[in-house]
Design an enzyme around this catalytic site. Sequence first.
Site, PDB file in Angstrom:
ATOM      1  N   GLU A 125      -4.646  -6.816  14.691  1.00  0.00           N
ATOM      2  CA  GLU A 125      -4.110  -5.499  14.336  1.00  0.00           C
ATOM      3  C   GLU A 125      -5.238  -4.458  14.438  1.00  0.00           C
ATOM      4  O   GLU A 125      -5.001  -3.291  14.709  1.00  0.00           O
ATOM      5  CB  GLU A 125      -3.495  -5.517  12.932  1.00  0.00           C
ATOM      6  CG  GLU A 125      -2.544  -4.348  12.699  1.00  0.00           C
ATOM      7  CD  GLU A 125      -1.756  -4.439  11.403  1.00  0.00           C
ATOM      8  OE1 GLU A 125      -2.324  -4.188  10.328  1.00  0.00           O
ATOM      9  OE2 GLU A 125      -0.555  -4.758  11.447  1.00  0.00           O
ATOM     10  N   GLY A 173      -4.735  -1.876   5.023  1.00  0.00           N
ATOM     11  CA  GLY A 173      -3.977  -3.028   4.527  1.00  0.00           C
ATOM     12  C   GLY A 173      -4.688  -4.356   4.785  1.00  0.00           C
ATOM     13  O   GLY A 173      -4.812  -5.202   3.906  1.00  0.00           O
ATOM     14  N   ARG A 174      -5.190  -4.529   6.013  1.00  0.00           N
ATOM     15  CA  ARG A 174      -5.806  -5.828   6.358  1.00  0.00           C
ATOM     16  C   ARG A 174      -7.224  -5.951   5.831  1.00  0.00           C
ATOM     17  O   ARG A 174      -7.878  -6.967   6.036  1.00  0.00           O
ATOM     18  CB  ARG A 174      -5.758  -6.026   7.876  1.00  0.00           C
ATOM     19  CG  ARG A 174      -6.357  -4.885   8.666  1.00  0.00           C
ATOM     20  CD  ARG A 174      -5.961  -4.969  10.134  1.00  0.00           C
ATOM     21  NE  ARG A 174      -6.408  -3.811  10.903  1.00  0.00           N
ATOM     22  CZ  ARG A 174      -5.727  -2.686  11.021  1.00  0.00           C
ATOM     23  NH1 ARG A 174      -4.575  -2.531  10.396  1.00  0.00           N
ATOM     24  NH2 ARG A 174      -6.192  -1.682  11.751  1.00  0.00           N
ATOM     25  N   LYS A 210       9.417  -0.855  14.268  1.00  0.00           N
ATOM     26  CA  LYS A 210       9.967  -0.539  12.939  1.00  0.00           C
ATOM     27  C   LYS A 210      11.048   0.533  13.057  1.00  0.00           C
ATOM     28  O   LYS A 210      12.126   0.418  12.478  1.00  0.00           O
ATOM     29  CB  LYS A 210       8.862   0.029  12.033  1.00  0.00           C
ATOM     30  CG  LYS A 210       7.887  -0.962  11.464  1.00  0.00           C
ATOM     31  CD  LYS A 210       7.058  -0.246  10.395  1.00  0.00           C
ATOM     32  CE  LYS A 210       5.759  -0.940  10.105  1.00  0.00           C
ATOM     33  NZ  LYS A 210       4.863  -0.193   9.222  1.00  0.00           N
ATOM     34  N   HIS A 267      -5.630 -33.518  17.228  1.00  0.00           N
ATOM     35  CA  HIS A 267      -4.518 -34.363  17.682  1.00  0.00           C
ATOM     36  C   HIS A 267      -3.377 -33.532  18.232  1.00  0.00           C
ATOM     37  O   HIS A 267      -2.245 -34.002  18.311  1.00  0.00           O
ATOM     38  CB  HIS A 267      -4.049 -35.251  16.524  1.00  0.00           C
ATOM     39  CG  HIS A 267      -5.141 -36.177  16.086  1.00  0.00           C
ATOM     40  ND1 HIS A 267      -5.321 -37.420  16.628  1.00  0.00           N
ATOM     41  CD2 HIS A 267      -6.149 -35.987  15.202  1.00  0.00           C
ATOM     42  CE1 HIS A 267      -6.372 -37.987  16.071  1.00  0.00           C
ATOM     43  NE2 HIS A 267      -6.905 -37.137  15.207  1.00  0.00           N
ATOM     44  N   GLU A 280      10.506  -4.626   4.531  1.00  0.00           N
ATOM     45  CA  GLU A 280      10.592  -6.023   4.096  1.00  0.00           C
ATOM     46  C   GLU A 280      10.272  -6.146   2.611  1.00  0.00           C
ATOM     47  O   GLU A 280      11.014  -6.772   1.849  1.00  0.00           O
ATOM     48  CB  GLU A 280       9.597  -6.900   4.880  1.00  0.00           C
ATOM     49  CG  GLU A 280       9.894  -7.066   6.343  1.00  0.00           C
ATOM     50  CD  GLU A 280       9.251  -5.998   7.210  1.00  0.00           C
ATOM     51  OE1 GLU A 280       8.957  -4.887   6.690  1.00  0.00           O
ATOM     52  OE2 GLU A 280       9.051  -6.249   8.402  1.00  0.00           O
ATOM     53  N   LYS A 305       0.840  -1.197   0.000  1.00  0.00           N
ATOM     54  CA  LYS A 305       0.000   0.000   0.000  1.00  0.00           C
ATOM     55  C   LYS A 305       0.883   1.258   0.000  1.00  0.00           C
ATOM     56  O   LYS A 305       0.700   2.157  -0.794  1.00  0.00           O
ATOM     57  CB  LYS A 305      -0.919  -0.022   1.231  1.00  0.00           C
ATOM     58  CG  LYS A 305      -1.791   1.183   1.356  1.00  0.00           C
ATOM     59  CD  LYS A 305      -2.738   1.071   2.533  1.00  0.00           C
ATOM     60  CE  LYS A 305      -3.401   2.432   2.780  1.00  0.00           C
ATOM     61  NZ  LYS A 305      -4.321   2.424   3.900  1.00  0.00           N
TER      62      LYS A 305
HETATM   63  O1  LIG Z   1       1.079  -2.764   2.216  1.00  0.00           O
HETATM   64  P1  LIG Z   1       2.193  -2.138   2.986  1.00  0.00           P
HETATM   65  O2  LIG Z   1       2.141  -0.635   2.965  1.00  0.00           O
HETATM   66  O3  LIG Z   1       3.527  -2.653   2.533  1.00  0.00           O
HETATM   67  O4  LIG Z   1       2.018  -2.530   4.513  1.00  0.00           O
HETATM   68  C1  LIG Z   1       2.068  -3.852   4.934  1.00  0.00           C
HETATM   69  C2  LIG Z   1       1.529  -4.046   6.312  1.00  0.00           C
HETATM   70  O5  LIG Z   1       2.244  -3.251   7.249  1.00  0.00           O
HETATM   71  C3  LIG Z   1       1.348  -2.708   8.217  1.00  0.00           C
HETATM   72  O6  LIG Z   1       1.155  -1.367   7.949  1.00  0.00           O
HETATM   73  C4  LIG Z   1       1.884  -2.809   9.602  1.00  0.00           C
HETATM   74  O7  LIG Z   1       2.428  -4.031   9.889  1.00  0.00           O
HETATM   75  C5  LIG Z   1       0.061  -3.488   7.995  1.00  0.00           C
HETATM   76  O8  LIG Z   1      -1.051  -2.834   8.442  1.00  0.00           O
HETATM   77  C6  LIG Z   1       0.085  -3.657   6.525  1.00  0.00           C
HETATM   78  O9  LIG Z   1      -0.826  -4.601   6.073  1.00  0.00           O
END
Ligand SMILES: O=P(O)(O)OC[C@H]1O[C@](O)(CO)[C@@H](O)[C@@H]1O
Length: 771
Positions: A354, A268-269, A505, A385, A212, A206
């Site tokens: 979240e 995002g979620r 972060k 199990h 990452e 987003k």
């Molecule tokens: O889509 P982006 O901006 O890379 O963010 C990834 C994720 O990081 C967060 O902002 C925080 O972990 C989530 O809410 C989101 O889904």
Amino acid sequence: MSALREKAAWRTLEEHRQQLENQHLRDLFAADPGRAERYRADAAGWRLDYARHRVNDQTLEHLFALARECGVEARRDAMFAGEKVNTTEQRAALHIALRAPARKVIKVDGANVVPQVHAVLKRMGEFALAIREGRWLGFSGRPIRNIVNVGIGGSDLGPVMAYEALRHFSDRKLQMRFVSNVDYTDFAEAVHDLRPDETLFIIASKTFTTLETMTNAHSARDWLLAAADGDKAAVAKHFVALSTNEKAVEEFGISTDHMYGFWDWVGGRYSMDSAIGLSTMIAIGPEAFRDMLAGFHAMDEHFRTAPLERNLPVIMGLLGVWYNDFFGAETVAVLPYEQYLKRFPAYLQQLTMESNGKHVTLDGATVDVATGPIYWGEPGTNGQHSFYQLIHQGTRLIPCDFIGFGQSLNPSGRHHDLLLANMIAQAEALAFGKTLQQVEDEGISQELAPHRVFEGNRPSSLLLTERLTPTALGSLVALYEHIVFTQAAIWNINPFDQWGVELGKQLALRVVDEIESPRKPLNHDSATNATIAWYRKARSKTDEGASKSPAKAQRKVLVLDIGGSHVKAMLTGSQREVAIKSTRTLAPAEMIKQLRTMIRGWKYEAVSIGYPGPVVHERIAREPYNLGKGWVGFDFAKAFGCPVKIVNDAAMQALGSYEGGRMLFLGLGTGLGSAFIVDGIIEPMELAHLPYKKGTFEDYVGARGLKKLGKKKWHAHVFDVIEQLQAALEPDYVVLGGGNVRYLNELPAGVRRGDNHNAFAGGFRLWENKA
Ligand SMILES: O=P(O)(O)OC[C@H]1O[C@](O)(CO)[C@@H](O)[C@@H]1O
């Protein structure tokens, strides 16, 4: 005391909880034979069975009163109207607009957002079809067959979950992979067996700034460029972006033509049905994706319009609050009795935790009731199990959501009956348990009896529908989104921000800088300083032994494909092929001498050789038919100065063509190459010399047969030989390789055309696989 605990309905519920204290579910069922009928609600094809909960009519009345007192309906209407309900970020939360039909009008700041949503969906659909129909080509002109989604959090969990959930409806020719972790292992394993020229990377973020994702995106670009000889033009063919951040996408080198956008009002979620769902759409096709959106919309409409008393998300949300705040239950187990939903609990963890893992109310006051419970789970029956013991006999109260389907997507024998029987039995056992009296009546000894008692009185919901279709998945996800919303409205918290992820972060950026500048002084607490110091030392040891660069981490392999007309060579990470002519007198030393001039400057650490004859335990077993002598016993490792693996040439091409299951490979070249692979294990074969008509298979379908018999008869023999071998060996599919396959305009059923280039892929795989 907070406003919530002062509310009349809250107080009534506290008292009511005490009255209900001594009522076991057994009593509630005995006192009310109609509860199974009454405590049931339907929406968007789903049935919620909530009879096995520690509630009676009064409880429900008080819970609905609480919802009304907390203004759940008004908050819901504000969300649907596009108001800025995400107050800490001053944004609307309009995921419901992502699945609204085109005719709807939903405004943000006075502008209707629905047309933009449908414009993006249309572009996504066109792109998805180009991939699915093999029209989108990679840098070497080969169609894209592998899709790697690079994202994290909401840009990963939804796509992964949806791909797994809807795999049954997916195009099996396409390989879908997902990379999320900044741990390079995630990327390395995802691309391990993929050809770069057939691989598309979807960079899903987003913000397009997430550490990452951007780190993995750069590694993906390096990986691709290494194979495309650094040709930057290849990026356009192999990368698309899903984001709200046009500028950052362009800076990365992806043109906006290859970007699918969404908007800041999509969290995002809550984004798996936005452009973030591109991988889902490619996998299942635009039509099935539309069905999924329709499922979401059906549940949205139910949530928006149904009275609270029949409203599934509201009922489930309130039951959650009941256990969380009045019984001290800290977790909820989500137990899908459907293997395809194996990633659903993981997906729900972000959605629920979240969203509702918050410690202050909307106005910044500290909450004094517990908020978001911990969600966890595994598909049944596996969980039975492992952790069900604790749910049945442990000391904690764990409400469970069972999810079940009337029909399996892979029906076979009694499997589905057994699966569903287990789910139903678990709900029964949890609710009713087994008393000491019952245990003793079974003749169990006094010492053992307490161990065999099941207290019961453990609540569960059953969510049931006919089949796990795209539509059903859409409504299931929307159901949980609105459960989360209902609970947030009760607790008066903001389910749409996530400030809690920020501190870690920020600190990570500082720490990585300190790790990479080992002389920088450390000014953290003593424990953090000590750990950084430990890692500074530990990594300096690794740096000596292992290369840090991803390109170098891959072993450089020289692959030789020796054939009756040419010997071809290729190097790891390059698409350039060189060749020398084969002759009937070509000996290995001469071949190496000629090759050396062609591959001057090539650096390799290992060699793979595809040899046109029998090879036993990586040793040449017989001199070749169409080349010179001296091959048996020749020391290739000495000649190349590095380890060498030798396999039969058909086996090498077969390995490169293999896509799982039982595969028969036939090479229509000078002779008839053959190999069989079952579950990744290659069995080279010498079918060519088996008797056939007045000679052998090879006499009729090899190059000699083609010359002697002419194309028409040769064609008929090829079909006949394939039919015989299919009947004898029962492969799942046959791959036809070799140069002469080009003379076949059509292929028999169950047969695919191979590609000579796969010999190289097989040669590289020899050093990657155990096969
Ligand atoms: O889509 P982006 O901006 O890379 O963010 C990834 C994720 O990081 C967060 O902002 C925080 O972990 C989530 O809410 C989101 O889904």
